[in-house]
Design an enzyme around this catalytic site. Sequence first.
Site, PDB file in Angstrom:
ATOM      1  CG  ASN A 219      -7.807  -4.206   1.022  1.00 22.62           C
ATOM      2  OD1 ASN A 219      -7.070  -3.264   1.237  1.00 22.62           O
ATOM      3  ND2 ASN A 219      -7.232  -5.464   1.031  1.00 22.62           N
TER       4      ASN A 219
ATOM      5  CG  HIS B 262      -1.851  -1.101   1.295  1.00 22.85           C
ATOM      6  ND1 HIS B 262      -3.197  -0.908   0.742  1.00 22.85           N
ATOM      7  CD2 HIS B 262      -1.976  -2.438   1.776  1.00 22.85           C
ATOM      8  CE1 HIS B 262      -3.993  -1.980   0.970  1.00 22.85           C
ATOM      9  NE2 HIS B 262      -3.070  -2.761   1.454  1.00 22.85           N
TER      10      HIS B 262
HETATM   11 FE1  HDE Z   1      -2.682  -5.110   5.442  1.00 25.86          FE
HETATM   12  N1  HDE Z   1      -0.738  -3.856   5.912  1.00 25.86           N
HETATM   13  N2  HDE Z   1      -1.869  -6.744   6.064  1.00 25.86           N
HETATM   14  N3  HDE Z   1      -4.417  -5.539   4.691  1.00 25.86           N
HETATM   15  N4  HDE Z   1      -3.150  -3.005   4.748  1.00 25.86           N
HETATM   16  C1  HDE Z   1      -0.378  -2.691   5.697  1.00 25.86           C
HETATM   17  O1  HDE Z   1       0.559  -1.349   7.399  1.00 25.86           O
HETATM   18  C2  HDE Z   1      -0.819  -7.003   6.667  1.00 25.86           C
HETATM   19  C3  HDE Z   1      -4.683  -7.117   4.799  1.00 25.86           C
HETATM   20  C4  HDE Z   1      -4.712  -2.635   4.281  1.00 25.86           C
HETATM   21  O2  HDE Z   1      -3.078   3.477   3.914  1.00 25.86           O
HETATM   22  C5  HDE Z   1       0.846  -2.355   6.395  1.00 25.86           C
HETATM   23  O3  HDE Z   1       0.851   0.587   7.612  1.00 25.86           O
HETATM   24  C6  HDE Z   1      -0.944  -8.281   7.076  1.00 25.86           C
HETATM   25  C7  HDE Z   1      -6.158  -7.143   4.722  1.00 25.86           C
HETATM   26  C8  HDE Z   1      -4.591  -1.144   3.982  1.00 25.86           C
HETATM   27  O4  HDE Z   1      -1.621   3.210   5.689  1.00 25.86           O
HETATM   28  C9  HDE Z   1       1.289  -3.792   7.011  1.00 25.86           C
HETATM   29  C10 HDE Z   1      -2.068  -8.944   6.462  1.00 25.86           C
HETATM   30  C11 HDE Z   1      -6.505  -6.014   4.564  1.00 25.86           C
HETATM   31  C12 HDE Z   1      -3.360  -0.877   4.363  1.00 25.86           C
HETATM   32  C13 HDE Z   1       0.112  -4.550   6.766  1.00 25.86           C
HETATM   33  C14 HDE Z   1      -2.721  -7.784   5.733  1.00 25.86           C
HETATM   34  C15 HDE Z   1      -5.661  -5.024   4.572  1.00 25.86           C
HETATM   35  C16 HDE Z   1      -2.430  -1.848   4.722  1.00 25.86           C
HETATM   36  C17 HDE Z   1       2.033  -1.836   5.439  1.00 25.86           C
HETATM   37  C18 HDE Z   1      -2.441 -10.533   6.239  1.00 25.86           C
HETATM   38  C19 HDE Z   1      -8.108  -5.466   4.156  1.00 25.86           C
HETATM   39  C20 HDE Z   1      -2.837   0.571   4.042  1.00 25.86           C
HETATM   40  C21 HDE Z   1       2.258  -0.421   5.961  1.00 25.86           C
HETATM   41  C22 HDE Z   1      -2.424 -10.874   7.578  1.00 25.86           C
HETATM   42  C23 HDE Z   1      -9.073  -5.808   5.211  1.00 25.86           C
HETATM   43  C24 HDE Z   1      -2.934   1.443   5.181  1.00 25.86           C
HETATM   44  C25 HDE Z   1       1.239  -0.395   7.012  1.00 25.86           C
HETATM   45  C26 HDE Z   1      -2.653   2.969   4.842  1.00 25.86           C
HETATM   46  C27 HDE Z   1      -1.223  -1.944   5.252  1.00 25.86           C
HETATM   47  C28 HDE Z   1      -0.002  -5.997   7.067  1.00 25.86           C
HETATM   48  C29 HDE Z   1      -3.784  -8.158   4.987  1.00 25.86           C
HETATM   49  C30 HDE Z   1      -5.761  -3.533   4.367  1.00 25.86           C
HETATM   50  C31 HDE Z   1       2.517  -4.484   6.869  1.00 25.86           C
HETATM   51  C32 HDE Z   1      -0.092  -9.073   7.844  1.00 25.86           C
HETATM   52  C33 HDE Z   1      -6.848  -8.493   4.659  1.00 25.86           C
HETATM   53  C34 HDE Z   1      -5.815  -0.574   3.580  1.00 25.86           C
HETATM   54  O5  HDE Z   1       1.153  -3.710   8.424  1.00 25.86           O
END
Ligand code: HDE
Length: 693
Positions: free
Chosen positions: A152, A79
């Site tokens: 999302n 992201h």
């Molecule tokens: Fe994320 N995800 N994600 N994700 N995600 C990040 O956090 C992660 C997942 C989502 O505008 C990171 O600050 C893991 C699902 C958004 O700043 C990180 C898993 C959904 C954003 C991270 C998921 C999301 C992130 C990277 C699986 C929808 C952007 C930078 C278990 C429900 C937020 C940060 C923004 C960002 C980890 C799966 C949505 C690395 C481990 C499912 C919208 O922490």
Amino acid sequence: MAKKAAKSDRKTVKGNGGETHQTAGGEVPTLTTKQGVPVADDQNTLTVGERGPAALEDFHFREKLFHFDHERIPERVVHARGFAAHGYFENYAPLDKLTRAGLFQKKGQRTPAFVRFSTVAGNKGSGDLARDVRGFAVKLYTEEGNWDIVGNNIPVFFIQDAMKFPDLIHAAKQEPDRGFPQAQTAHDNFWDFISLTPESMHMVMWIMSDRTIPRSLRFMEGFGVHSFRMVNAKGESTFVKFHWKPKQGMQSVVWNEALKINGADPDFHRRDMWGAIESGDYPEWELGLQIFDEKFAEKFDFDVLDPTKIIPEEEVPVTPVGRLVLNRNVDNFFAETEQVAFCTQNIVPGIDFTNDPLLQGRNFSYLDTQLKRLGGPNFTHIPINAPKCPYHTLQQDGHMAMENPKGRANYEPNSWGGAEGGPRENPQRGFHSYPAEEAGTKQRLRPESFSDHYSQARQFFISQTEVEQDHITDALVFELSKVDTVAIRARMVSHLRNIDEDLAKGVAKGLRLSPLPRAADAARPTRQDLKASPALSILLNQPETFSGRKIGALVSDGADAALLTALEKAAKKEGAKVAYVAASVGGVKLSDGSWLEADEKIDGGPSVVFDAVALVLSEKGARELAAMPPARDFVSDALAHKKFIGFTEEAVALLGLSGPDDAGAEGLVPLDKAGDAARFLTLCRHLRCWTRA
Ligand code: HDE
């Protein structure tokens, strides 16, 4: 000979602590160093003699370069490319029976919000129109702390266990040896991983659909994905799923358009959002809840803790509970959009987690990643991340501590009273975890209830219109055609056979893959009895309006002035805008002798960046434009992308059709007189003319 640089002609005229001075443009603040020292010369380094060495004592130069050298922070690991805006959430009615969360207690209550949209796989500088999931992260600054719904634009995810997230993302991002391709999944590593991960098949249907190429961030849905809990004042819990429904309606572009938009305007989505907010056309979403209890969860065909599954809206309807309005662009992209830190663990009293294994893993990852990205534990002091309610914590010190805590105690219990003793816990106001009973053997396994990987993928596919199904087939053919390894292509088709036989055949045909690979082994056979869910289709849920959209009007010298006025009036009435495209940005001289400035020169304003087009040309103008390749592309793309086209008789030459009976002429509206403009706008409400040959 070194040139003598001009000295600043500014003169300080007003004291005010030496902070402001007068220039030709009016009163401006005096430039200072970061220490507040007024700067006399920001053009020339301090040197010894006119052509001599630089002096080390030039503290202004050193500070300027030092700061510049450290301006970048690590981009988000996923992201990375995002765009954000401020707004508010307004609650429709008290939800006290469901939750004690403060923001849902009163009708009309407003809570400040900050929302960041993003693509997932691309780096910070990638194009907006990548085929990709869009992040939809909402920070709500409630009176009881910050609540982040980090969602999302797709309600399911690729994987069921957070353990696989690094693998998924490694496979999706650029390949490690060559560093490309970026911002796309059309490569071997991605499809290799996916084809070895049957649980991703439902998500594959969504990402290959038009959901991943939205027309704009304003025209897409958002989802919390996981099941959450809401807990009321009596401690009773209900399950919920969060939905954001765009008031503007849903809309996507077609893939060929997406490819071209990325070239014409890689910032298309952010420009659109910025422009809409600046012009007062505030994007709005309704927050909807799917509310269900343990009893429903037990009898539901799938596990409500499995993030690769939805609950169809036809089974549990979405109840609108409030609206989210974005009404203010950021002041500074870095300070706000880049530094905002969303964490799934940020919840407030009245909201709670469930055991969804993906959510549980995310609760570790987000806090952890902010430490790396923002450099220390005090990222909560950055204004965009700080709560807007009073807060009192004993967590002090660390890098970049921005606050100045008072009092003697930074520990508890302590025997100091009043302000000296610091804050104390409050069992009434404070957050309580829902006391769910949990017991079991410590083990590593996937629950049996998570093992049906194809039934909902099929349900999604059969819920689409024919046009949308074709887009899914085409997208799979496109992506798999970029995969060099034939065995990976075949492995994907073998999964598709478990989803829909025609889809599998269509993709195999597009790839010229023969014979058809046998169906993949499935842990559970695909259920054929799940009914189509019309809520899953974009085209079945289109808005009946052209509001918020844009017409690209190609104009030439001699264009009918009255018609253009009528077009603009009709568009305004509909809530749409007209942008003028001409051979030169300087503009054109209209039929009444008036001058119309253009918004874009033809090569900078291709029809792909508009929702509909109008060709308002004189005969000579049409002839001249017909000799220009970008003008010909303007029209042929609009035709191919099934856009509605309004045209004056003189523009026929440019359309390249044999006449109004030509099969390709559907959705073409002659603009003979000013009155035709309103009819054209009414037709544009259908957004695209999908039936055009
Ligand atoms: Fe994320 N995800 N994600 N994700 N995600 C990040 O956090 C992660 C997942 C989502 O505008 C990171 O600050 C893991 C699902 C958004 O700043 C990180 C898993 C959904 C954003 C991270 C998921 C999301 C992130 C990277 C699986 C929808 C952007 C930078 C278990 C429900 C937020 C940060 C923004 C960002 C980890 C799966 C949505 C690395 C481990 C499912 C919208 O922490």
